[in-house]
Enzyme design. Structure first.
Site, PDB file in Angstrom:
ATOM      1  N   LYS A  36       0.845  -1.201   0.000  1.00  0.00           N
ATOM      2  CA  LYS A  36       0.000   0.000   0.000  1.00  0.00           C
ATOM      3  C   LYS A  36       0.880   1.251   0.000  1.00  0.00           C
ATOM      4  CE  LYS A  36      -0.141  -0.129   5.001  1.00  0.00           C
ATOM      5  NZ  LYS A  36      -0.606  -0.985   6.099  1.00  0.00           N
ATOM      6  N   ARG A 134      -9.536  -0.188  15.976  1.00  0.00           N
ATOM      7  CA  ARG A 134      -9.634   0.593  14.747  1.00  0.00           C
ATOM      8  C   ARG A 134     -10.680  -0.088  13.872  1.00  0.00           C
ATOM      9  NH1 ARG A 134      -4.176   1.757  11.265  1.00  0.00           N
ATOM     10  NH2 ARG A 134      -4.601  -0.375  10.682  1.00  0.00           N
ATOM     11  N   TYR A 267      14.002  32.559   5.754  1.00  0.00           N
ATOM     12  CA  TYR A 267      12.759  33.103   6.330  1.00  0.00           C
ATOM     13  C   TYR A 267      12.849  33.206   7.853  1.00  0.00           C
ATOM     14  CZ  TYR A 267      10.332  32.408   1.877  1.00  0.00           C
ATOM     15  OH  TYR A 267       9.930  32.465   0.571  1.00  0.00           O
TER      16      TYR A 267
HETATM   17  C1  LIG Z   1       0.214  -1.811   6.783  1.00  0.00           C
HETATM   18  C2  LIG Z   1      -0.270  -3.050   7.404  1.00  0.00           C
HETATM   19  C3  LIG Z   1       0.600  -4.085   7.746  1.00  0.00           C
HETATM   20  C4  LIG Z   1       2.093  -3.954   7.658  1.00  0.00           C
HETATM   21  O1  LIG Z   1       2.591  -3.362   8.844  1.00  0.00           O
HETATM   22  P1  LIG Z   1       4.158  -3.123   9.081  1.00  0.00           P
HETATM   23  O2  LIG Z   1       4.237  -2.589  10.459  1.00  0.00           O
HETATM   24  O3  LIG Z   1       4.577  -2.124   8.072  1.00  0.00           O
HETATM   25  O4  LIG Z   1       4.814  -4.430   8.894  1.00  0.00           O
HETATM   26  C5  LIG Z   1       0.053  -5.267   8.203  1.00  0.00           C
HETATM   27  N1  LIG Z   1      -1.289  -5.412   8.351  1.00  0.00           N
HETATM   28  C6  LIG Z   1      -2.151  -4.423   8.055  1.00  0.00           C
HETATM   29  C7  LIG Z   1      -3.616  -4.645   8.255  1.00  0.00           C
HETATM   30  C8  LIG Z   1      -1.682  -3.214   7.588  1.00  0.00           C
HETATM   31  O5  LIG Z   1      -2.546  -2.238   7.298  1.00  0.00           O
END
Ligand SMILES: *Cc1c(COP(=O)(O)O)cnc(C)c1O
Length: 375
Positions: A36, A134, A267
């Site tokens: 992602k 969540r 700035y």
């Molecule tokens: C992003 C995500 C992961 C990966 O987590 P990391 O800490 O980057 O290994 C695993 N499970 C879900 C549901 C996620 O959204």
């Protein structure tokens, strides 16, 4: 097209080595490579090709549109869409054979209707909130959700998952407690789930620090991109094995200037020189993800030496104090993240200056600059 002076280099070799270490730690479990957010800024398609080649069994994305891009690039493994379903994406899920993560009852009947219409069975993974607080369905809702799906034509529960809030903290009991809770929720409904149903919980932290939580599939993200979930790569090796940073972010000195003591810089004049200063101007700033709150904190590498930035970071310019670097020249490389000579600046170090985590640093730099893939 000419190259950008601001380069994010992605090492495909480091990606490969990190995947291999995760695979070793995963044992018999399959690996859902989490890609992602454009693979945490590393480029989703390029990373997915490396992971697929190395044996990733599955892929995880946030939105259906990302899954479509993976399919169009030839990825054939199961792809999970983690954001949940809404009516507009249902035809896309079918057309591109994407597996939705189901959070609640909403749209289940519509999924069933379209599956029947297409004369196929769609696999679903159900997400339980076993303590993350969540997304997902509650412990109380879960048995009814399973029963409802089992009663609908064209749908099958092929996986059940939960997520972990504190697996990066080895000292916390949270992970083992949530693992136990997940199992106890499942025990009540195991008979309603098919024997081939796959269970998953472990993100990078759990994969590295709580190996009993591996189950059927693991879901590493940050570890694939070279950061140890619990802290800095060097400071925190996993059983003697170290992940390799994948991203390197560099730029060039576009101007060198000799500045008198007592001169306000940039700035707000937030920095005033106290000596004869050799100032290097670097053509990047918060528009490149080098956030303004790094002002007064960030260090960079020039000619293999760590030197401080000075004054406010602006939209497209950053100032660096190169007074102590002999032979410095316009055009010299400036490294914001990664190695130069014997020195290194890690994503975790930058995250500390920015008061955030490595994930955010990688997403910012990787998604706001031109990426170059190197071996
Ligand atoms: C992003 C995500 C992961 C990966 O987590 P990391 O800490 O980057 O290994 C695993 N499970 C879900 C549901 C996620 O959204």
């Amino acid at each position: 097209m000419s190259a950008s002076l601001n380069r994010v280099e992605i090492s495909t070799e480091a990606l490969r080595d990190n995947f291999r270490l995760c695979r070793q730690l995963a044992g018999d479990a399959g690996i859902i490579a989490m890609v992602k957010a454009d693979a945490y800024g590393h480029g989703m398609l390029e990373c997915a090709q490396v992971f697929a080649h190395e044996g990733a069994t599955d892929f995880g994305v946030a939105e259906a549109i990302e899954g479509v891009k993976l399919r169009q690039a030839g990825i054939e493994q199961p792809i999970y869409v983690f954001t949940g379903i809404y009516p507009e994406i249902i035809p896309t899920l079918f057309e591109f054979e994407l597996t939705p993560i189901i959070l609640n009852r909403r749209n289940i009947r519509e999924l069933s209707r379209q599956a029947v219409q297409r004369n196929i069975t769609m696999g679903l993974h159900l997400k339980i909130d076993a303590g993350m607080g969540r997304q997902g369905c509650s412990k109380e809702e879960f048995p009814d959700l399973v029963a409802e799906i089992n009663n609908l034509a064209g749908l099958e529960v092929t996986g059940v998952l939960a997520h972990l809030p504190m697996s990066d903290d080895r000292a916390s009991n949270s992970t083992t407690e949530i693992f136990a809770e997940f199992n106890s929720i499942l025990d009540g409904v195991r008979r309603q789930l098919a024997p081939g149903c796959r269970y998953h919980l472990a993100n990078s932290g759990a994969l590295f620090y709580f190996s009993t939580t591996r189950l059927d599939l693991v879901r590493p993200g940050i570890s694939l991109y070279g950061c140890h979930p619990g802290g800095d790569c060097q400071a925190d090796p996993a059983e003697g094995q170290t992940l390799r940073p994948v991203m390197r972010f560099s730029s060039r000195i576009t101007q060198l200037r000799d500045i008198m003591p007592g001169t306000g810089l940039g700035y707000g004049h937030s920095y005033i020189t106290t000596r004869n200063t050799k100032l290097a101007v670097v053509p990047l700033g918060y528009a490149n993800g080098y956030l303004r709150n790094l002002s007064g904190k960030a260090q960079v590498l020039v000619r293999g030496q760590k030197v401080p930035t000075l004054g406010r970071i602006s939209m497209n310019l950053t100032l660096v104090d190169v007074t102590d670097i002999a032979e410095v020249q316009e055009g010299d490389e400036v490294v914001l993240l990664g190695k130069q000579g014997k020195q290194e600046i890690t994503a975790t170090e930058i995250a500390t200056w920015m008061n955030t985590i490595s994930y955010e640093v990688l997403c910012l730099f990787g998604n706001l600059n031109k990426r170059y893939y190197v071996e």
